[in-house]
Design a protein around this motif. Structure first.
Motif, PDB file in Angstrom:
ATOM      1  N   MET A   1       0.863  -1.104  -0.047  1.00  0.00           N
ATOM      2  CA  MET A   1       0.112   0.114   0.032  1.00  0.00           C
ATOM      3  C   MET A   1       1.005   1.229   0.215  1.00  0.00           C
ATOM      4  SD  MET A   1      -2.994   1.052   2.760  1.00  0.00           S
ATOM      5  CE  MET A   1      -2.473   2.430   3.513  1.00  0.00           C
ATOM      6  N   ALA A   2       0.645   2.167  -0.899  1.00  0.00           N
ATOM      7  CA  ALA A   2       1.322   3.326  -1.113  1.00  0.00           C
ATOM      8  C   ALA A   2       0.589   4.611  -0.183  1.00  0.00           C
ATOM      9  CB  ALA A   2       1.472   3.883  -2.496  1.00  0.00           C
ATOM     10  N   TRP A   3       1.289   5.477   0.503  1.00  0.00           N
ATOM     11  CA  TRP A   3       1.048   6.513   1.059  1.00  0.00           C
ATOM     12  C   TRP A   3       1.700   7.904   0.889  1.00  0.00           C
ATOM     13  CZ3 TRP A   3       3.784   2.684   3.161  1.00  0.00           C
ATOM     14  CH2 TRP A   3       4.984   2.940   3.955  1.00  0.00           C
ATOM     15  N   VAL A   4       1.159   8.834   1.291  1.00  0.00           N
ATOM     16  CA  VAL A   4       1.993  10.263   1.055  1.00  0.00           C
ATOM     17  C   VAL A   4       2.659  10.834   2.094  1.00  0.00           C
ATOM     18  CG1 VAL A   4       1.641  12.699   0.425  1.00  0.00           C
ATOM     19  CG2 VAL A   4       0.547  10.535  -0.860  1.00  0.00           C
ATOM     20  N   GLU A   5       3.656  11.264   2.214  1.00  0.00           N
ATOM     21  CA  GLU A   5       4.289  12.022   3.452  1.00  0.00           C
ATOM     22  C   GLU A   5       4.767  13.370   3.297  1.00  0.00           C
ATOM     23  OE1 GLU A   5       7.639   9.649   4.665  1.00  0.00           O
ATOM     24  OE2 GLU A   5       6.495   8.000   5.768  1.00  0.00           O
ATOM     25  N   ASP A   6       4.632  14.178   3.910  1.00  0.00           N
ATOM     26  CA  ASP A   6       5.288  15.714   3.666  1.00  0.00           C
ATOM     27  C   ASP A   6       6.537  15.469   4.146  1.00  0.00           C
ATOM     28  OD1 ASP A   6       2.622  16.542   2.955  1.00  0.00           O
ATOM     29  OD2 ASP A   6       2.088  17.174   4.835  1.00  0.00           O
ATOM     30  N   HIS A   7       7.457  16.127   3.325  1.00  0.00           N
ATOM     31  CA  HIS A   7       9.123  16.139   3.634  1.00  0.00           C
ATOM     32  C   HIS A   7       9.479  17.393   3.153  1.00  0.00           C
ATOM     33  CE1 HIS A   7      12.836  14.217   4.727  1.00  0.00           C
ATOM     34  NE2 HIS A   7      13.283  14.747   3.593  1.00  0.00           N
ATOM     35  N   GLY A   8       9.956  18.147   4.048  1.00  0.00           N
ATOM     36  CA  GLY A   8      10.727  19.535   3.577  1.00  0.00           C
ATOM     37  C   GLY A   8       9.975  20.124   2.410  1.00  0.00           C
ATOM     38  N   GLY A   9       8.563  20.430   2.749  1.00  0.00           N
ATOM     39  CA  GLY A   9       8.009  21.398   1.847  1.00  0.00           C
ATOM     40  C   GLY A   9       7.545  20.684   0.432  1.00  0.00           C
TER      41      GLY A   9
ATOM     42  N   SER B   1       8.712   8.440  -5.341  1.00  0.00           N
ATOM     43  CA  SER B   1       8.733   9.747  -6.225  1.00  0.00           C
ATOM     44  C   SER B   1       8.361  11.069  -5.146  1.00  0.00           C
ATOM     45  CB  SER B   1       7.783  10.065  -7.466  1.00  0.00           C
ATOM     46  OG  SER B   1       6.387   9.651  -7.003  1.00  0.00           O
ATOM     47  N   THR B   2       8.797  12.183  -5.639  1.00  0.00           N
ATOM     48  CA  THR B   2       8.333  13.287  -4.647  1.00  0.00           C
ATOM     49  C   THR B   2       7.707  14.261  -5.570  1.00  0.00           C
ATOM     50  OG1 THR B   2      10.631  14.253  -5.269  1.00  0.00           O
ATOM     51  CG2 THR B   2      10.201  13.170  -3.266  1.00  0.00           C
ATOM     52  N   TYR B   3       6.681  15.170  -5.032  1.00  0.00           N
ATOM     53  CA  TYR B   3       5.838  16.112  -5.859  1.00  0.00           C
ATOM     54  C   TYR B   3       5.866  17.436  -5.112  1.00  0.00           C
ATOM     55  CZ  TYR B   3       4.446  12.018  -8.381  1.00  0.00           C
ATOM     56  OH  TYR B   3       4.471  10.664  -9.142  1.00  0.00           O
ATOM     57  N   SER B   4       5.571  18.513  -5.741  1.00  0.00           N
ATOM     58  CA  SER B   4       5.736  19.820  -5.105  1.00  0.00           C
ATOM     59  C   SER B   4       4.109  20.042  -4.739  1.00  0.00           C
ATOM     60  CB  SER B   4       6.069  21.053  -5.915  1.00  0.00           C
ATOM     61  OG  SER B   4       5.512  20.826  -7.148  1.00  0.00           O
ATOM     62  N   ARG B   5       3.160  19.443  -5.199  1.00  0.00           N
ATOM     63  CA  ARG B   5       1.887  19.618  -5.082  1.00  0.00           C
ATOM     64  C   ARG B   5       1.308  18.167  -4.404  1.00  0.00           C
ATOM     65  NH1 ARG B   5      -2.451  21.393  -8.551  1.00  0.00           N
ATOM     66  NH2 ARG B   5      -2.401  19.452  -9.516  1.00  0.00           N
ATOM     67  N   ARG B   6       0.257  18.191  -3.310  1.00  0.00           N
ATOM     68  CA  ARG B   6       0.063  16.969  -2.658  1.00  0.00           C
ATOM     69  C   ARG B   6      -1.024  16.388  -3.449  1.00  0.00           C
ATOM     70  NH1 ARG B   6       0.084  14.872   2.153  1.00  0.00           N
ATOM     71  NH2 ARG B   6      -1.680  13.828   3.030  1.00  0.00           N
ATOM     72  N   GLU B   7      -1.910  16.931  -4.350  1.00  0.00           N
ATOM     73  CA  GLU B   7      -2.900  16.403  -5.030  1.00  0.00           C
ATOM     74  C   GLU B   7      -1.876  15.245  -6.374  1.00  0.00           C
ATOM     75  OE1 GLU B   7      -2.594  19.855  -5.106  1.00  0.00           O
ATOM     76  OE2 GLU B   7      -4.325  19.972  -3.539  1.00  0.00           O
ATOM     77  N   ASP B   8      -0.876  15.786  -6.755  1.00  0.00           N
ATOM     78  CA  ASP B   8      -0.153  14.701  -7.720  1.00  0.00           C
ATOM     79  C   ASP B   8       0.356  13.582  -6.829  1.00  0.00           C
ATOM     80  OD1 ASP B   8      -0.627  16.675  -9.797  1.00  0.00           O
ATOM     81  OD2 ASP B   8       1.276  17.663  -9.357  1.00  0.00           O
ATOM     82  N   ALA B   9       0.699  13.823  -5.628  1.00  0.00           N
ATOM     83  CA  ALA B   9       1.555  12.945  -4.919  1.00  0.00           C
ATOM     84  C   ALA B   9       0.357  11.702  -4.547  1.00  0.00           C
ATOM     85  CB  ALA B   9       2.003  13.191  -3.472  1.00  0.00           C
ATOM     86  N   VAL B  10      -0.834  12.372  -4.127  1.00  0.00           N
ATOM     87  CA  VAL B  10      -2.067  11.412  -3.744  1.00  0.00           C
ATOM     88  C   VAL B  10      -2.746  10.688  -5.134  1.00  0.00           C
ATOM     89  CG1 VAL B  10      -4.574  11.506  -3.159  1.00  0.00           C
ATOM     90  CG2 VAL B  10      -2.810  12.636  -1.882  1.00  0.00           C
ATOM     91  N   ALA B  11      -2.568  11.175  -6.289  1.00  0.00           N
ATOM     92  CA  ALA B  11      -2.660  10.508  -7.441  1.00  0.00           C
ATOM     93  C   ALA B  11      -1.912   9.540  -7.710  1.00  0.00           C
ATOM     94  CB  ALA B  11      -2.936  11.452  -8.694  1.00  0.00           C
ATOM     95  N   GLU B  12      -0.638   9.929  -7.664  1.00  0.00           N
ATOM     96  CA  GLU B  12       0.419   8.735  -7.709  1.00  0.00           C
ATOM     97  C   GLU B  12       0.260   7.394  -6.852  1.00  0.00           C
ATOM     98  OE1 GLU B  12       3.662   6.680  -9.580  1.00  0.00           O
ATOM     99  OE2 GLU B  12       2.277   8.168 -10.341  1.00  0.00           O
ATOM    100  N   ALA B  13       0.056   7.821  -5.662  1.00  0.00           N
ATOM    101  CA  ALA B  13      -0.267   6.825  -4.611  1.00  0.00           C
ATOM    102  C   ALA B  13      -1.463   6.064  -5.098  1.00  0.00           C
ATOM    103  CB  ALA B  13      -0.279   7.407  -3.262  1.00  0.00           C
ATOM    104  N   ALA B  14      -2.476   6.469  -5.298  1.00  0.00           N
ATOM    105  CA  ALA B  14      -3.848   5.735  -5.777  1.00  0.00           C
ATOM    106  C   ALA B  14      -3.270   4.802  -6.912  1.00  0.00           C
ATOM    107  CB  ALA B  14      -4.935   6.901  -6.037  1.00  0.00           C
ATOM    108  N   ARG B  15      -2.671   5.398  -7.918  1.00  0.00           N
ATOM    109  CA  ARG B  15      -2.150   4.750  -9.220  1.00  0.00           C
ATOM    110  C   ARG B  15      -1.370   3.446  -8.807  1.00  0.00           C
ATOM    111  NH1 ARG B  15       1.547   3.158 -12.168  1.00  0.00           N
ATOM    112  NH2 ARG B  15       3.218   4.585 -11.379  1.00  0.00           N
ATOM    113  N   LEU B  16      -0.409   3.622  -7.762  1.00  0.00           N
ATOM    114  CA  LEU B  16       0.184   2.516  -7.378  1.00  0.00           C
ATOM    115  C   LEU B  16      -0.512   1.673  -6.587  1.00  0.00           C
ATOM    116  CD1 LEU B  16       3.570   4.301  -6.072  1.00  0.00           C
ATOM    117  CD2 LEU B  16       3.419   2.614  -7.868  1.00  0.00           C
ATOM    118  N   ASN B  17      -1.578   1.813  -5.886  1.00  0.00           N
ATOM    119  CA  ASN B  17      -2.415   0.982  -5.039  1.00  0.00           C
ATOM    120  C   ASN B  17      -3.239   0.197  -6.050  1.00  0.00           C
ATOM    121  OD1 ASN B  17      -1.328   1.793  -2.362  1.00  0.00           O
ATOM    122  ND2 ASN B  17      -2.780   3.432  -2.252  1.00  0.00           N
TER     123      ASN B  17
END
Length: 65
Positions: A1-9, A25-41
């Motif tokens: 299961m993939a998840w999103v963490e905030d790290h250094g902005g 991977s890392t993203y500047s926008r949280r929405e992009d990170a959440v979308a990638e975590a959902a794709r991996l899941n």
């Protein structure tokens, strides 16, 4: 299961693989990170459904009489 963490902005996508935590991977926008975590899941779920292990053979099915 993939998840999103905030790290250094930034926001990183992480998951477990073979007992280790891996950063995908890392993203500047949280929405992009959440979308990638959902794709991996979703990809992981699809692979598990496709490659379900078959039941172990029984001795009576493989032995000759």
């Amino acid at each position: 299961m993939a998840w999103v963490e905030d790290h250094g902005g930034r926001h990183r996508v992480r998951y477990r693989w073979a007992g280790h935590i891996v950063t995908d991977s890392t993203y500047s926008r949280r929405e992009d990170a959440v979308a990638e975590a959902a794709r991996l899941n979703n990809a992981t779920r699809a692979a598990r459904l496709r490659y379900q292990p078959s039941p172990a053979p029984r001795l009576r099915n493989v032995s000759r009489e």
